[in-house]
Design a protein around this motif. Structure first.
Motif, PDB file in Angstrom:
ATOM      1  N   LEU A  48     -22.599  20.854 -32.030  1.00  0.00           N
ATOM      2  CA  LEU A  48     -23.544  21.187 -33.085  1.00  0.00           C
ATOM      3  C   LEU A  48     -23.140  20.513 -34.386  1.00  0.00           C
ATOM      4  CD1 LEU A  48     -24.026  24.999 -32.475  1.00  0.00           C
ATOM      5  CD2 LEU A  48     -25.657  23.185 -31.986  1.00  0.00           C
ATOM      6  N   PRO A  49     -24.127  20.097 -35.209  1.00  0.00           N
ATOM      7  CA  PRO A  49     -23.781  19.482 -36.500  1.00  0.00           C
ATOM      8  C   PRO A  49     -23.180  20.497 -37.440  1.00  0.00           C
ATOM      9  CG  PRO A  49     -26.152  19.871 -36.349  1.00  0.00           C
ATOM     10  CD  PRO A  49     -25.573  20.169 -34.997  1.00  0.00           C
ATOM     11  N   ASP A  50     -22.375  20.007 -38.389  1.00  0.00           N
ATOM     12  CA  ASP A  50     -21.788  20.895 -39.388  1.00  0.00           C
ATOM     13  C   ASP A  50     -22.891  21.640 -40.125  1.00  0.00           C
ATOM     14  OD1 ASP A  50     -19.344  19.992 -38.685  1.00  0.00           O
ATOM     15  OD2 ASP A  50     -19.171  18.534 -40.331  1.00  0.00           O
ATOM     16  N   GLY A  51     -22.695  22.931 -40.334  1.00  0.00           N
ATOM     17  CA  GLY A  51     -23.671  23.734 -41.056  1.00  0.00           C
ATOM     18  C   GLY A  51     -24.806  24.219 -40.181  1.00  0.00           C
ATOM     19  N   ASN A  52     -24.732  23.912 -38.853  1.00  0.00           N
ATOM     20  CA  ASN A  52     -25.771  24.395 -37.934  1.00  0.00           C
ATOM     21  C   ASN A  52     -27.157  24.030 -38.467  1.00  0.00           C
ATOM     22  OD1 ASN A  52     -26.581  25.594 -35.602  1.00  0.00           O
ATOM     23  ND2 ASN A  52     -26.612  27.672 -36.425  1.00  0.00           N
ATOM     24  N   GLY A  53     -27.384  22.713 -38.666  1.00  0.00           N
ATOM     25  CA  GLY A  53     -28.590  22.217 -39.316  1.00  0.00           C
ATOM     26  C   GLY A  53     -29.835  22.396 -38.486  1.00  0.00           C
ATOM     27  N   THR A  54     -30.977  22.015 -39.060  1.00  0.00           N
ATOM     28  CA  THR A  54     -32.264  22.136 -38.400  1.00  0.00           C
ATOM     29  C   THR A  54     -32.840  20.768 -38.141  1.00  0.00           C
ATOM     30  OG1 THR A  54     -33.363  22.257 -40.549  1.00  0.00           O
ATOM     31  CG2 THR A  54     -32.753  24.337 -39.499  1.00  0.00           C
ATOM     32  N   ASP A  55     -33.707  20.679 -37.124  1.00  0.00           N
ATOM     33  CA  ASP A  55     -34.360  19.426 -36.784  1.00  0.00           C
ATOM     34  C   ASP A  55     -35.222  18.963 -37.953  1.00  0.00           C
ATOM     35  OD1 ASP A  55     -35.696  17.329 -35.674  1.00  0.00           O
ATOM     36  OD2 ASP A  55     -36.359  18.413 -33.874  1.00  0.00           O
ATOM     37  N   ASP A  56     -35.072  17.697 -38.347  1.00  0.00           N
ATOM     38  CA  ASP A  56     -35.848  17.192 -39.480  1.00  0.00           C
ATOM     39  C   ASP A  56     -37.159  16.551 -39.061  1.00  0.00           C
ATOM     40  OD1 ASP A  56     -35.111  14.834 -38.339  1.00  0.00           O
ATOM     41  OD2 ASP A  56     -34.067  14.023 -40.087  1.00  0.00           O
ATOM     42  N   GLY A  57     -37.507  16.662 -37.766  1.00  0.00           N
ATOM     43  CA  GLY A  57     -38.764  16.130 -37.278  1.00  0.00           C
ATOM     44  C   GLY A  57     -38.685  14.676 -36.866  1.00  0.00           C
ATOM     45  N   THR A  58     -37.548  14.025 -37.052  1.00  0.00           N
ATOM     46  CA  THR A  58     -37.382  12.629 -36.665  1.00  0.00           C
ATOM     47  C   THR A  58     -36.231  12.452 -35.694  1.00  0.00           C
ATOM     48  OG1 THR A  58     -35.908  12.187 -38.543  1.00  0.00           O
ATOM     49  CG2 THR A  58     -38.271  11.881 -38.909  1.00  0.00           C
ATOM     50  N   GLY A  59     -35.800  13.549 -35.081  1.00  0.00           N
ATOM     51  CA  GLY A  59     -34.699  13.475 -34.141  1.00  0.00           C
ATOM     52  C   GLY A  59     -33.355  13.704 -34.790  1.00  0.00           C
ATOM     53  N   GLY A  60     -33.284  13.789 -36.119  1.00  0.00           N
ATOM     54  CA  GLY A  60     -32.034  14.041 -36.819  1.00  0.00           C
ATOM     55  C   GLY A  60     -31.935  15.489 -37.247  1.00  0.00           C
ATOM     56  N   THR A  61     -31.017  15.759 -38.153  1.00  0.00           N
ATOM     57  CA  THR A  61     -30.854  17.119 -38.655  1.00  0.00           C
ATOM     58  C   THR A  61     -30.839  17.087 -40.165  1.00  0.00           C
ATOM     59  OG1 THR A  61     -28.450  16.931 -38.541  1.00  0.00           O
ATOM     60  CG2 THR A  61     -29.562  17.915 -36.640  1.00  0.00           C
ATOM     61  N   ARG A  62     -31.199  18.200 -40.782  1.00  0.00           N
ATOM     62  CA  ARG A  62     -31.113  18.341 -42.223  1.00  0.00           C
ATOM     63  C   ARG A  62     -30.213  19.534 -42.515  1.00  0.00           C
ATOM     64  NH1 ARG A  62     -37.431  20.091 -43.061  1.00  0.00           N
ATOM     65  NH2 ARG A  62     -37.319  22.176 -42.189  1.00  0.00           N
ATOM     66  N   PRO A  63     -29.705  19.682 -43.726  1.00  0.00           N
ATOM     67  CA  PRO A  63     -28.754  20.744 -44.038  1.00  0.00           C
ATOM     68  C   PRO A  63     -29.324  22.132 -43.780  1.00  0.00           C
ATOM     69  CG  PRO A  63     -28.828  19.113 -45.795  1.00  0.00           C
ATOM     70  CD  PRO A  63     -29.952  18.803 -44.859  1.00  0.00           C
ATOM     71  N   SER A  64     -28.401  23.080 -43.582  1.00  0.00           N
ATOM     72  CA  SER A  64     -28.799  24.456 -43.331  1.00  0.00           C
ATOM     73  C   SER A  64     -29.593  25.011 -44.498  1.00  0.00           C
ATOM     74  CB  SER A  64     -27.539  25.311 -43.118  1.00  0.00           C
ATOM     75  OG  SER A  64     -27.879  26.654 -42.952  1.00  0.00           O
ATOM     76  N   GLY A  65     -30.608  25.822 -44.222  1.00  0.00           N
ATOM     77  CA  GLY A  65     -31.453  26.412 -45.245  1.00  0.00           C
ATOM     78  C   GLY A  65     -32.886  26.435 -44.771  1.00  0.00           C
ATOM     79  N   GLY A  66     -33.799  26.657 -45.696  1.00  0.00           N
ATOM     80  CA  GLY A  66     -35.196  26.578 -45.317  1.00  0.00           C
ATOM     81  C   GLY A  66     -36.019  27.641 -46.017  1.00  0.00           C
ATOM     82  N   PRO A  67     -37.339  27.519 -45.954  1.00  0.00           N
ATOM     83  CA  PRO A  67     -38.050  26.441 -45.269  1.00  0.00           C
ATOM     84  C   PRO A  67     -38.084  25.160 -46.086  1.00  0.00           C
ATOM     85  CG  PRO A  67     -39.609  27.923 -46.294  1.00  0.00           C
ATOM     86  CD  PRO A  67     -38.249  28.527 -46.522  1.00  0.00           C
ATOM     87  N   GLY A  68     -38.566  24.072 -45.452  1.00  0.00           N
ATOM     88  CA  GLY A  68     -38.688  22.796 -46.128  1.00  0.00           C
ATOM     89  C   GLY A  68     -40.145  22.450 -46.345  1.00  0.00           C
ATOM     90  N   ILE A  69     -40.424  21.635 -47.378  1.00  0.00           N
ATOM     91  CA  ILE A  69     -41.804  21.278 -47.696  1.00  0.00           C
ATOM     92  C   ILE A  69     -42.082  19.826 -47.320  1.00  0.00           C
ATOM     93  CG2 ILE A  69     -42.029  22.975 -49.540  1.00  0.00           C
ATOM     94  CD1 ILE A  69     -41.674  20.721 -51.565  1.00  0.00           C
ATOM     95  N   SER A  70     -43.342  19.580 -46.929  1.00  0.00           N
ATOM     96  CA  SER A  70     -43.823  18.237 -46.636  1.00  0.00           C
ATOM     97  C   SER A  70     -45.241  18.109 -47.167  1.00  0.00           C
ATOM     98  CB  SER A  70     -43.823  17.962 -45.127  1.00  0.00           C
ATOM     99  OG  SER A  70     -42.536  18.107 -44.566  1.00  0.00           O
ATOM    100  N   LEU A  71     -45.566  16.948 -47.719  1.00  0.00           N
ATOM    101  CA  LEU A  71     -46.938  16.685 -48.154  1.00  0.00           C
ATOM    102  C   LEU A  71     -47.795  16.338 -46.945  1.00  0.00           C
ATOM    103  CD1 LEU A  71     -46.486  14.513 -51.378  1.00  0.00           C
ATOM    104  CD2 LEU A  71     -47.452  16.815 -51.251  1.00  0.00           C
ATOM    105  N   VAL A  72     -48.975  16.946 -46.850  1.00  0.00           N
ATOM    106  CA  VAL A  72     -49.871  16.654 -45.739  1.00  0.00           C
ATOM    107  C   VAL A  72     -51.212  16.103 -46.215  1.00  0.00           C
ATOM    108  CG1 VAL A  72     -48.809  18.303 -44.177  1.00  0.00           C
ATOM    109  CG2 VAL A  72     -50.665  19.061 -45.674  1.00  0.00           C
ATOM    110  N   GLY A  73     -51.437  16.070 -47.517  1.00  0.00           N
ATOM    111  CA  GLY A  73     -52.686  15.530 -48.041  1.00  0.00           C
ATOM    112  C   GLY A  73     -52.664  15.455 -49.546  1.00  0.00           C
ATOM    113  N   VAL A  74     -53.135  14.331 -50.094  1.00  0.00           N
ATOM    114  CA  VAL A  74     -53.213  14.124 -51.543  1.00  0.00           C
ATOM    115  C   VAL A  74     -54.610  13.615 -51.873  1.00  0.00           C
ATOM    116  CG1 VAL A  74     -52.279  12.884 -53.523  1.00  0.00           C
ATOM    117  CG2 VAL A  74     -50.749  13.607 -51.684  1.00  0.00           C
ATOM    118  N   ASP A  75     -55.263  14.205 -52.872  1.00  0.00           N
ATOM    119  CA  ASP A  75     -56.614  13.813 -53.248  1.00  0.00           C
ATOM    120  C   ASP A  75     -56.648  12.389 -53.805  1.00  0.00           C
ATOM    121  OD1 ASP A  75     -57.222  16.377 -52.583  1.00  0.00           O
ATOM    122  OD2 ASP A  75     -57.880  17.003 -54.589  1.00  0.00           O
TER     123      ASP A  75
END
Length: 230
Positions: free
Chosen positions: A50-77
């Motif tokens: 397991l990665p240090d800090g028991n990270g979460t899947d970042d959606g690209t096969g990698g991991t991001r630091p422990s915590g959450g939730p995370g934000i992503s832009l899905v639409g901009v006017d």
């Protein structure tokens, strides 16, 4: 109804915050047991994988630091037909014990003349809630009644009812950092921290004709974006 009155009504609505307690749990991912050519009757210990800090899947096969939730832009006017242009950038995508999610809003005068923009806070999405009133953006340099790691407001925030006017030179840009908080819940609602899902933010603003210039210079517009928390 005039823009000024709608802005004031929107600001007044921000005063109806409640109380909340709670905190964000650490995100985690299970890599599963590895399969070797040689099997054994005893379970394989994969803790070291397991990665240090028991990270979460970042959606690209990698991991991001422990915590959450995370934000992503899905639409901009698209940019409305006014002489200013908005940009949004995610500067802190993950809620942690140190900071909530954060974005930067930039406003640029795309015309060849000085332009007035109002209301000066709303145009940068300061004190603007999402359309379901679950989340709110607040200036990043402020201190607010929210538990670190949870980032949901626990008490009322007073917002002054005034109409601020911003003046931009041709080609000039200004930026503001905003932190994302959960709107305080009422006492009869179940306590939680930042909600997950998709959320829409939009702001009404005006350009021109704001401080005594000709009324026919005034233009009203709406701009917004959508983001997800997960």
């Amino acid at each position: 109804m005039s823009l000024t009155r709608r802005t004031f009504l929107g600001s007044t609505a921000l005063l109806s915050f409640g109380l909340l307690a709670g905190c964000v749990g650490d995100g985690g991912s299970d890599d599963g047991a590895t399969t070797d050519d040689e099997t054994t009757d005893e379970p394989t210990d994969t803790t070291d994988d397991l990665p240090d800090g028991n990270g979460t899947d970042d959606g690209t096969g990698g991991t991001r630091p422990s915590g959450g939730p995370g934000i992503s832009l899905v639409g901009v006017d698209d940019t409305p037909d006014v002489p200013v242009e908005h940009e949004i950038e995610i500067t802190e995508d993950l809620a942690t014990e140190d900071h909530p999610p954060q974005v930067r809003i930039t406003l640029t005068n795309t015309g060849d003349e000085v332009v007035e923009v109002g209301e000066g806070r709303t145009v940068f999405f300061q004190y603007v809630s999402d359309t379901t009133n679950d989340l709110i953006f607040l200036p990043a340099d402020g201190e607010y009644p929210a538990e670190a790691g949870c980032w949901r407001l626990e008490d009322h925030i007073a917002v002054t009812e005034e109409y601020r006017i911003l003046s931009l030179e041709p080609g000039e840009s200004r930026s503001e950092l905003l932190n994302l908080y959960g709107v305080a819940q009422s006492e009869d609602e179940e306590a939680s921290c930042l909600p997950v899902g998709e959320f829409r933010f939009e702001a009404d603003f005006a350009t021109g004709g704001l401080s005594g210039s000709a009324d026919d210079d005034r233009r009203e517009a709406t701009w917004g974006f959508s983001l997800t928390l997960e």
